[in-house]
Design a protein around this motif. Structure first.
Motif, PDB file in Angstrom:
ATOM      1  N   LEU A 180       0.831  -1.207   0.000  1.00 22.94           N
ATOM      2  CA  LEU A 180       0.000   0.000   0.000  1.00 22.94           C
ATOM      3  C   LEU A 180       0.867   1.260   0.000  1.00 22.94           C
ATOM      4  CD1 LEU A 180      -2.845  -1.021   2.472  1.00 22.94           C
ATOM      5  CD2 LEU A 180      -3.086  -0.564   0.014  1.00 22.94           C
ATOM      6  N   SER A 181       1.974   1.209   0.715  1.00 22.68           N
ATOM      7  CA  SER A 181       2.847   2.382   0.800  1.00 22.68           C
ATOM      8  C   SER A 181       3.520   2.689  -0.542  1.00 22.68           C
ATOM      9  CB  SER A 181       3.910   2.191   1.880  1.00 22.68           C
ATOM     10  OG  SER A 181       4.940   1.333   1.431  1.00 22.68           O
ATOM     11  N   GLU A 182       3.648   1.688  -1.387  1.00 18.15           N
ATOM     12  CA  GLU A 182       4.322   1.874  -2.675  1.00 18.15           C
ATOM     13  C   GLU A 182       3.383   2.359  -3.773  1.00 18.15           C
ATOM     14  OE1 GLU A 182       6.121  -1.961  -3.213  1.00 18.15           O
ATOM     15  OE2 GLU A 182       7.660  -1.568  -1.704  1.00 18.15           O
ATOM     16  N   ARG A 183       2.112   2.405  -3.483  1.00 18.03           N
ATOM     17  CA  ARG A 183       1.133   2.886  -4.469  1.00 18.03           C
ATOM     18  C   ARG A 183       1.125   4.409  -4.470  1.00 18.03           C
ATOM     19  NH1 ARG A 183      -2.860  -0.942  -5.883  1.00 18.03           N
ATOM     20  NH2 ARG A 183      -3.351   0.636  -7.455  1.00 18.03           N
ATOM     21  N   PRO A 184       0.904   5.005  -5.637  1.00 16.56           N
ATOM     22  CA  PRO A 184       0.849   6.477  -5.687  1.00 16.56           C
ATOM     23  C   PRO A 184      -0.438   6.997  -5.052  1.00 16.56           C
ATOM     24  CG  PRO A 184       0.427   5.542  -7.854  1.00 16.56           C
ATOM     25  CD  PRO A 184       0.783   4.389  -6.949  1.00 16.56           C
ATOM     26  N   LYS A 185      -0.365   8.221  -4.577  1.00 15.40           N
ATOM     27  CA  LYS A 185      -1.544   8.861  -3.979  1.00 15.40           C
ATOM     28  C   LYS A 185      -2.613   9.097  -5.056  1.00 15.40           C
ATOM     29  CE  LYS A 185      -3.518  11.061  -0.492  1.00 15.40           C
ATOM     30  NZ  LYS A 185      -4.243  10.310   0.465  1.00 15.40           N
ATOM     31  N   ARG A 186      -2.151   9.425  -6.267  1.00 17.82           N
ATOM     32  CA  ARG A 186      -3.054   9.632  -7.405  1.00 17.82           C
ATOM     33  C   ARG A 186      -2.477   8.884  -8.601  1.00 17.82           C
ATOM     34  NH1 ARG A 186      -4.199  15.787  -8.479  1.00 17.82           N
ATOM     35  NH2 ARG A 186      -5.154  14.752 -10.231  1.00 17.82           N
ATOM     36  N   GLU A 187      -3.344   8.189  -9.313  1.00 17.39           N
ATOM     37  CA  GLU A 187      -2.894   7.379 -10.452  1.00 17.39           C
ATOM     38  C   GLU A 187      -3.895   7.551 -11.597  1.00 17.39           C
ATOM     39  OE1 GLU A 187      -1.497   2.742 -11.052  1.00 17.39           O
ATOM     40  OE2 GLU A 187      -2.779   3.265  -9.365  1.00 17.39           O
ATOM     41  N   PHE A 188      -3.385   7.946 -12.764  1.00 19.05           N
ATOM     42  CA  PHE A 188      -4.253   8.100 -13.930  1.00 19.05           C
ATOM     43  C   PHE A 188      -4.589   6.729 -14.490  1.00 19.05           C
ATOM     44  CE2 PHE A 188      -2.298  12.251 -13.677  1.00 19.05           C
ATOM     45  CZ  PHE A 188      -3.375  13.092 -13.939  1.00 19.05           C
ATOM     46  N   GLN A 189      -5.846   6.515 -14.818  1.00 20.45           N
ATOM     47  CA  GLN A 189      -6.326   5.274 -15.420  1.00 20.45           C
ATOM     48  C   GLN A 189      -6.590   5.538 -16.893  1.00 20.45           C
ATOM     49  OE1 GLN A 189      -7.010   2.318 -13.297  1.00 20.45           O
ATOM     50  NE2 GLN A 189      -5.648   3.612 -12.113  1.00 20.45           N
ATOM     51  N   TYR A 190      -6.111   4.672 -17.736  1.00 17.15           N
ATOM     52  CA  TYR A 190      -6.281   4.848 -19.180  1.00 17.15           C
ATOM     53  C   TYR A 190      -7.259   3.827 -19.732  1.00 17.15           C
ATOM     54  CZ  TYR A 190      -2.166   7.678 -18.509  1.00 17.15           C
ATOM     55  OH  TYR A 190      -1.295   8.617 -18.057  1.00 17.15           O
TER      56      TYR A 190
ATOM     57  N   LEU B 138       2.134   6.979   5.730  1.00 16.94           N
ATOM     58  CA  LEU B 138       1.683   6.394   6.991  1.00 16.94           C
ATOM     59  C   LEU B 138       1.774   4.864   6.921  1.00 16.94           C
ATOM     60  CD1 LEU B 138       0.333   6.689   9.810  1.00 16.94           C
ATOM     61  CD2 LEU B 138      -1.857   6.608   8.615  1.00 16.94           C
ATOM     62  N   TYR B 139       1.428   4.288   5.792  1.00 17.50           N
ATOM     63  CA  TYR B 139       1.492   2.831   5.651  1.00 17.50           C
ATOM     64  C   TYR B 139       2.930   2.332   5.529  1.00 17.50           C
ATOM     65  CZ  TYR B 139      -3.397   1.962   5.995  1.00 17.50           C
ATOM     66  OH  TYR B 139      -4.655   1.835   6.507  1.00 17.50           O
ATOM     67  N   ARG B 140       3.814   3.165   5.018  1.00 18.14           N
ATOM     68  CA  ARG B 140       5.237   2.796   5.013  1.00 18.14           C
ATOM     69  C   ARG B 140       5.733   2.680   6.452  1.00 18.14           C
ATOM     70  NH1 ARG B 140      10.224   4.730   5.594  1.00 18.14           N
ATOM     71  NH2 ARG B 140       9.485   6.803   6.155  1.00 18.14           N
ATOM     72  N   LEU B 141       5.364   3.634   7.282  1.00 20.11           N
ATOM     73  CA  LEU B 141       5.766   3.617   8.692  1.00 20.11           C
ATOM     74  C   LEU B 141       5.106   2.457   9.442  1.00 20.11           C
ATOM     75  CD1 LEU B 141       5.640   7.461   9.414  1.00 20.11           C
ATOM     76  CD2 LEU B 141       7.667   6.036   8.969  1.00 20.11           C
ATOM     77  N   LYS B 142       3.839   2.184   9.120  1.00 20.60           N
ATOM     78  CA  LYS B 142       3.151   1.045   9.741  1.00 20.60           C
ATOM     79  C   LYS B 142       3.839  -0.273   9.362  1.00 20.60           C
ATOM     80  CE  LYS B 142      -1.517   1.294  10.245  1.00 20.60           C
ATOM     81  NZ  LYS B 142      -2.938   1.416   9.850  1.00 20.60           N
ATOM     82  N   ALA B 143       4.268  -0.381   8.099  1.00 21.00           N
ATOM     83  CA  ALA B 143       4.960  -1.598   7.647  1.00 21.00           C
ATOM     84  C   ALA B 143       6.241  -1.813   8.444  1.00 21.00           C
ATOM     85  CB  ALA B 143       5.270  -1.510   6.153  1.00 21.00           C
ATOM     86  N   ILE B 144       6.978  -0.738   8.657  1.00 22.82           N
ATOM     87  CA  ILE B 144       8.220  -0.839   9.431  1.00 22.82           C
ATOM     88  C   ILE B 144       7.921  -1.281  10.860  1.00 22.82           C
ATOM     89  CG2 ILE B 144      10.096   0.540  10.441  1.00 22.82           C
ATOM     90  CD1 ILE B 144      10.022   2.211   7.791  1.00 22.82           C
TER      91      ILE B 144
END
Length: 169
Positions: free
Chosen positions: A105-115, A133-139
């Motif tokens: 989840l932490s590696e996903r962009p905050k906004r992602e264009f869908q084509y 926040l999810y990167r920190l939770k993962a750690i």
């Protein structure tokens, strides 16, 4: 013997059983030309191997029972309270899975264009969470899993079971 050594011994016994089963195939059959006499000398008989297999399997069952009992009786302290080893092992596995999910989840962009949606309409996929926040939770969750794993390993080296490994080690 220590629980940690018993776990290693179980692996060794599984390998020995596999080797004996391969040996069964070698000694149970022989290929001869028609009218060729059967040889009388064999290294070991099928019965010899069966006896050894039964002995190892009996020891394996006993070792399994002792390991399971020790995993139920041995308790470790965790941030979430005391847990028997069997539960702590599963908890560590679950925490690692949770940490992987958080990391993804932490590696996903905050906004992602869908084509490819609709005719000329731009579609933007928005994350409804903060990736940082999810990167920190993962750690944090990975650290918890590591602490539990370390406690499990320590318990494995201080917990003794009543099994004589001298036949195998």
């Amino acid at each position: 013997m220590y629980l940690a050594d018993a776990i290693k011994l179980k692996s060794l016994l599984h390998k020995q059983i596999d080797k004996l089963l391969e040996e069964v195939e070698r000694v149970a059959f022989i290929e001869l030309e028609k009218d060729e006499p059967l040889p009388t000398i064999q290294s070991r008989s099928l019965e010899d191997i069966e006896v050894e297999l039964e002995s190892i399997r009996r020891d394996m069952r006993r070792l399994d029972r002792l390991v399971y009992e020790a995993n139920l009786k041995t308790v470790i302290e965790t941030h979430d309270g005391p847990l028997p080893l069997v539960e702590a092992i599963e908890f560590a596995i679950q925490l690692r899975a949770q940490a992987r999910m958080y990391q993804e989840l932490s590696e996903r962009p905050k906004r992602e264009f869908q084509y490819g949606f609709g005719e000329g309409t731009a579609v933007i996929k928005h994350a409804l969470y903060d990736p940082e926040l999810y990167r920190l939770k993962a750690i944090d969750v990975e650290k918890r899993a590591n602490r539990i794993s370390n406690a499990i390993n320590a318990a494995n080296y201080r917990t003794e079971i009543d099994f004589d490994p001298s036949r195998y080690m």
